[in-house]
Design a protein around this motif. Structure first.
Motif, short mmCIF file in Angstrom:
data_model
loop_
_atom_site.label_atom_id
_atom_site.label_comp_id
_atom_site.label_asym_id
_atom_site.label_seq_id
_atom_site.Cartn_x
_atom_site.Cartn_y
_atom_site.Cartn_z
N PHE A 1 4.02 5.60 -5.48
CA PHE A 1 4.11 5.57 -6.95
C PHE A 1 2.99 6.37 -7.61
O PHE A 1 3.17 6.89 -8.71
N LEU A 2 1.83 6.47 -6.94
CA LEU A 2 0.66 7.11 -7.54
C LEU A 2 0.91 8.57 -7.97
O LEU A 2 0.52 8.95 -9.07
N PRO A 3 1.57 9.41 -7.15
CA PRO A 3 1.82 10.79 -7.61
C PRO A 3 2.65 10.85 -8.89
O PRO A 3 2.40 11.70 -9.75
N GLN B 1 0.83 -1.21 0.00
CA GLN B 1 0.00 0.00 0.00
C GLN B 1 0.86 1.26 0.00
O GLN B 1 0.57 2.23 -0.72
N ARG B 2 1.93 1.24 0.82
CA ARG B 2 2.82 2.40 0.85
C ARG B 2 3.52 2.59 -0.49
O ARG B 2 3.70 3.71 -0.96
N LEU C 1 2.73 8.56 -11.22
CA LEU C 1 1.86 8.10 -12.30
C LEU C 1 0.92 9.23 -12.75
O LEU C 1 0.76 9.47 -13.95
N LEU C 2 0.32 9.93 -11.77
CA LEU C 2 -0.57 11.04 -12.11
C LEU C 2 0.19 12.17 -12.80
O LEU C 2 -0.31 12.78 -13.76
N VAL D 1 2.31 1.70 -3.43
CA VAL D 1 1.32 2.23 -4.38
C VAL D 1 1.11 3.72 -4.14
O VAL D 1 1.04 4.51 -5.09
N LEU D 2 1.00 4.12 -2.87
CA LEU D 2 0.80 5.53 -2.56
C LEU D 2 1.98 6.39 -2.97
O LEU D 2 1.83 7.54 -3.39
#
Length: 228
Positions: free
Chosen positions: A13-15, A7-8, A17-18, A10-11
């Motif tokens: 990596f998400l910025p 989860q950490r 990706l966006l 993904v969190l």
């Protein structure tokens, strides 16, 4: 423990990706709205696909090039009557019923279908931006030997041909609606172009709009998924 790390990850990596998506998105939008240049020419297929299908926007409501022509798509069919004789139907207006339906249901698939006919016709007369630039350059330099490469010319012709195919695909989908339980051999399409009444003539009751017609050839009917 592992799920927490995932989860950490993904969190974290998400910025990125966006951020990457926003960079790609606004780069394509910039190429779409900027004046014609080598970069927009190189990526024109990607830009047109993205802006037409994913983020469709038509700016022709605004100056300096507002919409000044109304387009209406018609269909005519060759049928077999009770004596098995081939007869031609009347021209059927496909556009006006969709416009009326769209007024009654603003949030519906009709809005997209309504644009389909006009978009397919505009594709048949599409003038590539590079062609337009060459024509301007011809006039300025008085040179007649400037032309598109054979490959670019073929791509333009293929693009226009697909527009005709899309228009007939639209016609095929309306055959079951307008000719139920009838044997249809072939159809042909017509597009009418009518200039809107000029603002300067708004008070002239005698002003008449004379439409122009573009008739297409007869084409064998191919059953497809019926239109709504």
């Amino acid at each position: 423990m592992k799920s927490g790390k995932l989860q950490r990850g993904v969190l974290l990596f998400l910025p990125f990706l966006l951020f990457g998506f926003m960079m790609v998105h606004f780069s394509i939008i910039l190429m779409h709205v900027l004046p014609f240049n080598p970069m927009t020419s190189k990526f024109s297929n990607l830009v047109k696909w993205y802006t037409s299908n994913v983020f469709y926007q038509n700016w022709h409501l605004f100056a300096p090039d507002p919409i000044s022509t109304n387009y209406t798509i018609y269909m005519q069919a060759k049928l077999r009557n009770a004596n098995h004789e081939q007869v031609e139907s009347e021209w059927i207006d496909l556009t006006t019923p969709m416009i009326t339906s769209n007024w009654e249901q603003y949030i519906s698939p009709v809005n997209r279908l309504m644009r389909f006919g006009t978009d397919s016709f505009m594709q048949t007369i599409h003038q590539d931006e590079l062609v337009e630039k060459l024509e301007v350059k011809k006039q300025k330099l008085n040179k007649q030997d400037l032309k598109l490469s054979d490959e670019s010319q073929k791509q333009l012709e293929d693009f226009r041909s697909k527009g005709i195919d899309l228009m007939y695909r639209m016609g095929y989908s309306y055959v079951p609606k307008y000719f139920p339980n009838q044997q249809v051999d072939s159809i042909r399409m017509r597009v009418t172009l009518a200039k809107v009444k000029p603002f300067s003539e708004r008070n002239n009751p005698d002003y008449k709009i004379v439409p122009q017609y573009v008739d297409y050839y007869w084409k064998d009917y191919i059953p497809v998924v019926p239109s709504i």
